[in-house]
Design a protein around this motif. Structure first.
Motif, PDB file in Angstrom:
ATOM      1  N   ASN A 174       0.870  -1.173   0.000  1.00  0.00           N
ATOM      2  CA  ASN A 174       0.000   0.000   0.000  1.00  0.00           C
ATOM      3  C   ASN A 174       0.905   1.221   0.000  1.00  0.00           C
ATOM      4  N   SER A 175       1.139   1.809  -1.174  1.00  0.00           N
ATOM      5  CA  SER A 175       2.111   2.891  -1.303  1.00  0.00           C
ATOM      6  C   SER A 175       1.590   3.973  -2.238  1.00  0.00           C
ATOM      7  N   PRO A 176       2.077   5.210  -2.055  1.00  0.00           N
ATOM      8  CA  PRO A 176       1.667   6.298  -2.957  1.00  0.00           C
ATOM      9  C   PRO A 176       1.998   6.014  -4.418  1.00  0.00           C
ATOM     10  N   ILE A 177       3.174   5.437  -4.669  1.00  0.00           N
ATOM     11  CA  ILE A 177       3.524   4.929  -5.987  1.00  0.00           C
ATOM     12  C   ILE A 177       4.093   3.527  -5.802  1.00  0.00           C
ATOM     13  N   HIS A 178       4.229   2.793  -6.899  1.00  0.00           N
ATOM     14  CA  HIS A 178       4.848   1.478  -6.810  1.00  0.00           C
ATOM     15  C   HIS A 178       6.176   1.506  -7.559  1.00  0.00           C
ATOM     16  N   TYR A 179       7.240   1.428  -6.782  1.00  0.00           N
ATOM     17  CA  TYR A 179       8.593   1.438  -7.319  1.00  0.00           C
ATOM     18  C   TYR A 179       9.169   0.053  -7.078  1.00  0.00           C
ATOM     19  N   PHE A 180       9.389  -0.684  -8.165  1.00  0.00           N
ATOM     20  CA  PHE A 180       9.861  -2.065  -8.073  1.00  0.00           C
ATOM     21  C   PHE A 180      11.336  -2.142  -8.477  1.00  0.00           C
ATOM     22  N   ARG A 181      12.140  -2.782  -7.651  1.00  0.00           N
ATOM     23  CA  ARG A 181      13.543  -3.061  -7.981  1.00  0.00           C
ATOM     24  C   ARG A 181      13.698  -4.575  -8.049  1.00  0.00           C
ATOM     25  N   LEU A 182      14.177  -5.068  -9.183  1.00  0.00           N
ATOM     26  CA  LEU A 182      14.241  -6.501  -9.427  1.00  0.00           C
ATOM     27  C   LEU A 182      15.690  -6.965  -9.444  1.00  0.00           C
ATOM     28  N   HIS A 183      16.048  -7.729  -8.405  1.00  0.00           N
ATOM     29  CA  HIS A 183      17.437  -8.162  -8.216  1.00  0.00           C
ATOM     30  C   HIS A 183      17.663  -9.630  -8.570  1.00  0.00           C
ATOM     31  N   GLY A 184      16.736 -10.255  -9.296  1.00  0.00           N
ATOM     32  CA  GLY A 184      16.874 -11.666  -9.622  1.00  0.00           C
ATOM     33  C   GLY A 184      16.109 -12.549  -8.659  1.00  0.00           C
ATOM     34  N   MET A 185      15.756 -13.731  -9.118  1.00  0.00           N
ATOM     35  CA  MET A 185      14.996 -14.682  -8.309  1.00  0.00           C
ATOM     36  C   MET A 185      15.948 -15.649  -7.590  1.00  0.00           C
ATOM     37  N   GLY A 186      15.473 -16.163  -6.451  1.00  0.00           N
ATOM     38  CA  GLY A 186      16.273 -17.114  -5.688  1.00  0.00           C
ATOM     39  C   GLY A 186      17.121 -16.388  -4.660  1.00  0.00           C
ATOM     40  N   GLY A 187      16.521 -16.038  -3.518  1.00  0.00           N
ATOM     41  CA  GLY A 187      17.225 -15.259  -2.515  1.00  0.00           C
ATOM     42  C   GLY A 187      16.886 -13.782  -2.631  1.00  0.00           C
ATOM     43  N   GLU A 188      17.357 -13.009  -1.645  1.00  0.00           N
ATOM     44  CA  GLU A 188      17.056 -11.574  -1.660  1.00  0.00           C
ATOM     45  C   GLU A 188      17.661 -10.900  -2.889  1.00  0.00           C
ATOM     46  N   TYR A 195      15.705 -13.203 -16.215  1.00  0.00           N
ATOM     47  CA  TYR A 195      14.263 -13.390 -16.073  1.00  0.00           C
ATOM     48  C   TYR A 195      13.688 -14.166 -17.253  1.00  0.00           C
ATOM     49  N   THR A 196      12.793 -15.098 -16.934  1.00  0.00           N
ATOM     50  CA  THR A 196      12.147 -15.928 -17.944  1.00  0.00           C
ATOM     51  C   THR A 196      10.938 -15.196 -18.513  1.00  0.00           C
ATOM     52  N   ASP A 197      10.432 -15.714 -19.622  1.00  0.00           N
ATOM     53  CA  ASP A 197       9.209 -15.139 -20.188  1.00  0.00           C
ATOM     54  C   ASP A 197       8.057 -15.255 -19.201  1.00  0.00           C
ATOM     55  N   ASP A 198       8.005 -16.351 -18.452  1.00  0.00           N
ATOM     56  CA  ASP A 198       6.954 -16.527 -17.452  1.00  0.00           C
ATOM     57  C   ASP A 198       7.073 -15.469 -16.351  1.00  0.00           C
ATOM     58  N   ASP A 199       8.303 -15.193 -15.914  1.00  0.00           N
ATOM     59  CA  ASP A 199       8.527 -14.137 -14.919  1.00  0.00           C
ATOM     60  C   ASP A 199       7.984 -12.802 -15.417  1.00  0.00           C
ATOM     61  N   LEU A 200       8.314 -12.479 -16.655  1.00  0.00           N
ATOM     62  CA  LEU A 200       7.935 -11.176 -17.192  1.00  0.00           C
ATOM     63  C   LEU A 200       6.431 -11.071 -17.389  1.00  0.00           C
TER      64      LEU A 200
END
Length: 237
Positions: A174-188, A195-200
């Motif tokens: 719940n945020s004023p804007i949504h800012y996403f940072r994507l560092h890869g899957m599997g751990g923090e 990223y796979t097509d399914d991920d995207l």
């Protein structure tokens, strides 16, 4: 809905990034205090409509023991710096940082705190954000135990601060804007992840529910993944 797609740092030539993507989050502003003339030059050379965001200087976010200061020139942190403490030193540093970055016209100021930050520091961090509230759009990416505090997004939203998440790993905040940072899957973080097509496709579905979403890739393949995602989003919109 406008989805802003970008990367954390210039992973390719600036010309390539300007032509293919919507935004860049500057990383150099984290390691060293900004150079006004360089930021003014970046603002002038970027095409109309290109978005800059900045990662806030580590003197405000990281303790003086952080190894990341090995890359810092001309600044020596004290015990009163870092971890978003509402000290005069941190507040003065924020005022300086804001002034130095003004020529860039940054759309979002991104604060990232390290895993060493503890929940006991949270109340002070919230006071810091209350104190600096102004016209800037502010987003905070906590790491470690602070990131798991229940209701943190709502507490930040009350003071007009957005919680940064990876929406493929965490619920939409719940945020004023949504800012996403994507560092890869599997751990923090897993910077070697591609990223796979399914991920995207999953990311695209999530972004449709988001408020003013920024999709910022931060992995080795960030440029290619961002371009693929932008094409996917453009094809469906």
């Amino acid at each position: 809905m406008v989805v802003i797609v970008g990367i954390c740092g210039f992973a390719r030539s600036r010309r390539d990034v300007y032509s293919a993507l919507d935004a860049v989050e500057l990383q150099e502003t984290f390691y060293n205090l900004p150079n006004e003339e360089r930021l003014r030059a970046l603002s002038r050379e970027a095409p109309p409509g290109f978005v800059f965001t900045v990662k806030v200087f580590q003197g405000i976010t990281h303790p003086p023991t952080s190894p990341t200061f090995k890359r810092t020139r001309g600044f020596r942190p004290t015990e009163n710096h870092g971890l978003l403490k509402p000290t005069s030193e941190n507040l003065e540093l924020w005022d300086l940082f804001r002034r130095l970055t003004k020529p860039l016209g940054a759309r979002v100021y991104v604060f990232q705190t390290p895993p060493s930050m503890r929940t006991e520091h949270l109340s002070a961090a919230l006071e810091f954000f209350r104190t600096i509230r102004g016209d800037e759009t502010i987003a905070w990416e906590p790491r470690g135990e602070v990131a798991n505090v229940e209701g943190l997004d709502a507490a930040l939203a009350e003071i007009n601060v957005s919680l940064v998440v990876d929406p493929l790993k965490r619920p939409l905040p719940n945020s004023p804007i949504h800012y996403f940072r994507l560092h890869g899957m599997g751990g923090e973080v897993n910077y070697r992840y591609k990223y796979t097509d399914d991920d995207l496709n999953k990311l695209l579905i999530i972004s449709k529910k988001a408020k003013n979403p920024y999709i910022m890739f931060n992995n080795i393949y960030m440029f290619d993944d961002a371009v693929r995602f932008k094409r996917l989003a453009s094809a469906i919109s």
